[in-house]
Write a protein that holds these residues in place. Structure first.
Motif, mmCIF file in Angstrom:
data_model
loop_
_atom_site.group_PDB
_atom_site.id
_atom_site.type_symbol
_atom_site.label_atom_id
_atom_site.label_comp_id
_atom_site.label_asym_id
_atom_site.label_seq_id
_atom_site.Cartn_x
_atom_site.Cartn_y
_atom_site.Cartn_z
ATOM 1 N N ARG A 52 14.605 64.379 61.294
ATOM 2 C CA ARG A 52 15.034 65.504 62.136
ATOM 3 C C ARG A 52 15.225 65.055 63.582
ATOM 4 O O ARG A 52 16.215 65.390 64.224
ATOM 5 N N ARG A 53 14.269 64.275 64.096
ATOM 6 C CA ARG A 53 14.393 63.783 65.469
ATOM 7 C C ARG A 53 15.590 62.852 65.601
ATOM 8 O O ARG A 53 16.327 62.896 66.582
ATOM 9 N N ARG A 54 15.779 61.995 64.621
ATOM 10 C CA ARG A 54 16.878 61.028 64.665
ATOM 11 C C ARG A 54 18.230 61.740 64.618
ATOM 12 O O ARG A 54 19.168 61.338 65.295
ATOM 13 N N ALA A 55 18.309 62.807 63.837
ATOM 14 C CA ALA A 55 19.565 63.552 63.724
ATOM 15 C C ALA A 55 19.861 64.317 65.007
ATOM 16 O O ALA A 55 21.027 64.534 65.349
ATOM 17 N N ALA A 58 22.973 66.711 65.777
ATOM 18 C CA ALA A 58 24.126 66.379 64.938
ATOM 19 C C ALA A 58 24.333 67.461 63.888
ATOM 20 O O ALA A 58 23.405 68.138 63.461
ATOM 21 N N SER A 59 25.575 67.603 63.480
ATOM 22 C CA SER A 59 25.916 68.618 62.483
ATOM 23 C C SER A 59 26.743 67.985 61.371
ATOM 24 O O SER A 59 27.166 66.824 61.472
ATOM 25 N N GLY A 60 26.992 68.770 60.351
ATOM 26 C CA GLY A 60 27.864 68.302 59.273
ATOM 27 C C GLY A 60 29.261 67.993 59.779
ATOM 28 O O GLY A 60 29.903 67.045 59.321
ATOM 29 N N ALA A 61 29.726 68.781 60.744
ATOM 30 C CA ALA A 61 31.055 68.540 61.325
ATOM 31 C C ALA A 61 31.075 67.205 62.068
ATOM 32 O O ALA A 61 32.066 66.464 62.005
ATOM 33 N N ASP A 62 29.966 66.891 62.772
ATOM 34 C CA ASP A 62 29.880 65.596 63.446
ATOM 35 C C ASP A 62 29.970 64.464 62.434
ATOM 36 O O ASP A 62 30.660 63.464 62.655
#
Length: 86
Positions: A52-55, A58-62
């Motif tokens: 979670r922290r690493r993401a 960010a999103s699915g679109a990204d």
């Protein structure tokens, strides 16, 4: 500390191995299993928190935008999909 009872069914081979390891550790089978479950829960929660922290934000679109930048072409050697078996 409150405790909950949970009827656990293990394959005989797993139960025997756990009992052997519990005995070697000098604890009851119940204590050994509780400790093993606690370790697994901790590892899974730590991994989930890390991801979670690493993401970040960010999103699915990204992710889709990044994948759109990958050129079309055959996979690199060693990255091929295994043959399908039916």
């Amino acid at each position: 500390m409150s405790k909950a009872t949970y009827p656990l069914k293990l394959p005989l081979s797993v139960k025997e191995a756990a009992a052997r390891l519990a005995k070697a550790d000098g604890v009851s089978l119940n204590q050994w299993i509780a400790s093993a479950v606690a370790q697994k829960v901790g590892a899974m929660e730590t991994a989930a928190d890390f991801l979670r922290r690493r993401a970040g934000n960010a999103s699915g679109a990204d992710f889709a935008r990044i994948l759109d930048q990958v050129p079309d072409g055959p996979p690199q050697s060693g990255d091929e999909r295994p043959p399908e078996t039916h």
